[in-house]
Every structure is written in C-alpha cells, then in structure tokens.
Design a protein around this motif. Sequence first.
Motif, PDB file in Angstrom:
ATOM      1  N   LEU A 150      15.849   3.295  -5.585  1.00 29.02           N
ATOM      2  CA  LEU A 150      14.927   3.090  -6.695  1.00 29.02           C
ATOM      3  C   LEU A 150      13.614   2.576  -6.117  1.00 29.02           C
ATOM      4  N   ALA A 151      12.500   3.125  -6.595  1.00 27.23           N
ATOM      5  CA  ALA A 151      11.185   2.639  -6.165  1.00 27.23           C
ATOM      6  C   ALA A 151      10.370   2.275  -7.389  1.00 27.23           C
ATOM      7  N   LEU A 152       9.846   1.055  -7.412  1.00 24.16           N
ATOM      8  CA  LEU A 152       8.952   0.567  -8.455  1.00 24.16           C
ATOM      9  C   LEU A 152       7.541   0.658  -7.884  1.00 24.16           C
ATOM     10  N   VAL A 153       6.723   1.530  -8.459  1.00 27.10           N
ATOM     11  CA  VAL A 153       5.429   1.864  -7.862  1.00 27.10           C
ATOM     12  C   VAL A 153       4.285   1.507  -8.801  1.00 27.10           C
ATOM     13  N   ASP A 154       3.407   0.622  -8.343  1.00 26.05           N
ATOM     14  CA  ASP A 154       2.179   0.304  -9.070  1.00 26.05           C
ATOM     15  C   ASP A 154       1.298   1.552  -9.063  1.00 26.05           C
ATOM     16  N   ILE A 155       0.652   1.833 -10.167  1.00 25.22           N
ATOM     17  CA  ILE A 155      -0.177   3.035 -10.277  1.00 25.22           C
ATOM     18  C   ILE A 155      -1.544   2.848  -9.634  1.00 25.22           C
ATOM     19  N   PHE A 156      -2.223   1.762  -9.968  1.00 24.53           N
ATOM     20  CA  PHE A 156      -3.608   1.585  -9.529  1.00 24.53           C
ATOM     21  C   PHE A 156      -3.667   0.796  -8.231  1.00 24.53           C
ATOM     22  N   MET A 157      -3.667   1.553  -7.114  1.00 23.23           N
ATOM     23  CA  MET A 157      -3.777   0.957  -5.784  1.00 23.23           C
ATOM     24  C   MET A 157      -4.898   1.688  -5.040  1.00 23.23           C
ATOM     25  N   PRO A 158      -5.567   1.000  -4.125  1.00 28.80           N
ATOM     26  CA  PRO A 158      -6.618   1.673  -3.347  1.00 28.80           C
ATOM     27  C   PRO A 158      -6.018   2.695  -2.372  1.00 28.80           C
ATOM     28  N   ARG A 159      -6.848   3.589  -1.908  1.00 28.88           N
ATOM     29  CA  ARG A 159      -6.514   4.657  -0.946  1.00 28.88           C
ATOM     30  C   ARG A 159      -5.458   5.603  -1.507  1.00 28.88           C
ATOM     31  N   VAL A 160      -4.189   5.300  -1.411  1.00 27.52           N
ATOM     32  CA  VAL A 160      -3.123   6.153  -1.944  1.00 27.52           C
ATOM     33  C   VAL A 160      -2.646   5.519  -3.252  1.00 27.52           C
ATOM     34  N   LEU A 210       1.478   8.628  -4.255  1.00 25.52           N
ATOM     35  CA  LEU A 210       2.644   8.095  -3.563  1.00 25.52           C
ATOM     36  C   LEU A 210       3.927   8.679  -4.148  1.00 25.52           C
ATOM     37  N   ALA A 211       4.028   8.716  -5.466  1.00 24.59           N
ATOM     38  CA  ALA A 211       5.227   9.267  -6.108  1.00 24.59           C
ATOM     39  C   ALA A 211       5.434  10.724  -5.722  1.00 24.59           C
ATOM     40  N   GLN A 212       4.361  11.498  -5.700  1.00 24.39           N
ATOM     41  CA  GLN A 212       4.479  12.911  -5.317  1.00 24.39           C
ATOM     42  C   GLN A 212       4.976  13.051  -3.882  1.00 24.39           C
ATOM     43  N   GLU A 213       4.473  12.191  -2.997  1.00 19.30           N
ATOM     44  CA  GLU A 213       4.897  12.266  -1.599  1.00 19.30           C
ATOM     45  C   GLU A 213       6.343  11.792  -1.426  1.00 19.30           C
ATOM     46  N   SER A 262       0.858  -1.193   0.000  1.00 23.69           N
ATOM     47  CA  SER A 262       0.000   0.000   0.000  1.00 23.69           C
ATOM     48  C   SER A 262       0.889   1.236   0.000  1.00 23.69           C
ATOM     49  N   GLY A 263       0.296   2.353  -0.369  1.00 25.19           N
ATOM     50  CA  GLY A 263       1.043   3.605  -0.344  1.00 25.19           C
ATOM     51  C   GLY A 263       1.482   3.977   1.059  1.00 25.19           C
ATOM     52  N   GLU A 264       0.589   3.771   2.030  1.00 24.51           N
ATOM     53  CA  GLU A 264       0.918   4.086   3.417  1.00 24.51           C
ATOM     54  C   GLU A 264       2.095   3.249   3.910  1.00 24.51           C
ATOM     55  N   GLU A 265       2.055   1.956   3.612  1.00 22.95           N
ATOM     56  CA  GLU A 265       3.146   1.069   4.024  1.00 22.95           C
ATOM     57  C   GLU A 265       4.444   1.470   3.326  1.00 22.95           C
ATOM     58  N   ALA A 266       4.363   1.844   2.059  1.00 23.19           N
ATOM     59  CA  ALA A 266       5.556   2.253   1.307  1.00 23.19           C
ATOM     60  C   ALA A 266       6.227   3.463   1.941  1.00 23.19           C
ATOM     61  N   LEU A 267       5.435   4.437   2.366  1.00 22.57           N
ATOM     62  CA  LEU A 267       6.001   5.627   2.999  1.00 22.57           C
ATOM     63  C   LEU A 267       6.695   5.270   4.310  1.00 22.57           C
ATOM     64  N   ALA A 268       6.097   4.384   5.085  1.00 22.10           N
ATOM     65  CA  ALA A 268       6.705   3.957   6.350  1.00 22.10           C
ATOM     66  C   ALA A 268       8.013   3.206   6.096  1.00 22.10           C
ATOM     67  N   VAL A 269       8.016   2.306   5.111  1.00 26.29           N
ATOM     68  CA  VAL A 269       9.227   1.546   4.786  1.00 26.29           C
ATOM     69  C   VAL A 269      10.323   2.489   4.286  1.00 26.29           C
ATOM     70  N   ALA A 270       9.959   3.426   3.429  1.00 25.28           N
ATOM     71  CA  ALA A 270      10.938   4.338   2.841  1.00 25.28           C
ATOM     72  C   ALA A 270      11.656   5.181   3.892  1.00 25.28           C
ATOM     73  N   GLU A 271      10.967   5.504   4.978  1.00 27.70           N
ATOM     74  CA  GLU A 271      11.574   6.331   6.028  1.00 27.70           C
ATOM     75  C   GLU A 271      12.812   5.679   6.632  1.00 27.70           C
ATOM     76  N   THR A 272      12.796   4.365   6.792  1.00 23.99           N
ATOM     77  CA  THR A 272      13.923   3.682   7.424  1.00 23.99           C
ATOM     78  C   THR A 272      14.812   2.937   6.430  1.00 23.99           C
ATOM     79  N   PHE A 273      14.286   2.635   5.270  1.00 26.20           N
ATOM     80  CA  PHE A 273      15.012   1.821   4.281  1.00 26.20           C
ATOM     81  C   PHE A 273      15.841   2.664   3.320  1.00 26.20           C
ATOM     82  N   ALA A 274      15.448   3.883   3.057  1.00 23.56           N
ATOM     83  CA  ALA A 274      16.137   4.805   2.147  1.00 23.56           C
ATOM     84  C   ALA A 274      16.399   4.180   0.770  1.00 23.56           C
ATOM     85  N   PRO A 275      15.334   3.911   0.008  1.00 19.88           N
ATOM     86  CA  PRO A 275      15.523   3.285  -1.304  1.00 19.88           C
ATOM     87  C   PRO A 275      16.186   4.225  -2.311  1.00 19.88           C
TER      88      PRO A 275
END
Length: 129
Positions: A57-67, A72-75, A42-55
């Motif tokens: 490169l991010a491969l982001v699915d476009i069509f996801m629920p909520r975010v 997600l890319a903008q954030e 999920s977008g929410e989970e991705a933001l949480a992971v990114a905070e500590t993982f420091a990617p």
Amino acid sequence: MSKPQPSSPAFNVLVVDDDPDSAESLAFCLQQDGRTVRCATSGEEALAVAETFAPHLALVDIFMPRVDGHALAQELRRRFGTGMVLVAVTGAIRSVETGAFDFQLTKPVDFGQLEQLCRLSQSQRSAAA
C-alpha cells in the motif's frame, strides 16, 4: 509465561509526503497496528524506496515539487502493476484524477478510513496468495 502470538505476514506501507512531519505522523499510526512502514519525502525517494521495500500500500501526497503525486502514481503503477494499492492523500477535495490511484483520502486523514483501507488491502493480498 504467555503463549507467543502467531506472526502475521508482513504488510508494507509506503508513506510519501514532502512534509516530513505529516509523513512521520501517518507512519507512526500505521506502525502502532503492526505494519511495516517506510517514509519518503519526494517522488524520487519514493521510487528508490519502493524498489527494495516492495510496498503493498502506498499513501501518496498529490502536491509535491518536481515529481507530483500523479506522476509518481503512474510510475509506481508502471513498475509494480496492480499488486500495490495506491491511495492519494491531499488537502484539496477535487484534486485527484482517476487513473493510477485506487482510493483518495483528504487531509487531515481520518484514521478510521485509513484503517479500513489497510484492512481491505490486507484481505485482498491474503485472498490473492
């Protein structure tokens, strides 16, 4: 006894897809080439992971629920700037607006193209260091 190989700097990849099987299959392929990969469904989970993982490169699915992938890319761009390469991954050929994404891959992902993007991102990172 074989000589140990010099270790290359870690290259972190974040895979975001609301379909866990899709995320895990991409992650598996990337890990085979020695990259460190984390998945989020999920977008929410991705933001949480990114905070500590420091990617790098991010491969982001476009069509996801909520975010969705665009939000997600903008954030991610807002939080991490241009140091992270953002790749839209989608089944719809014309779904990606220009903006926060650097590249687009169409599902099913061509692993040759994915490998080229990873190498490009790694070389850009090395040149900037």
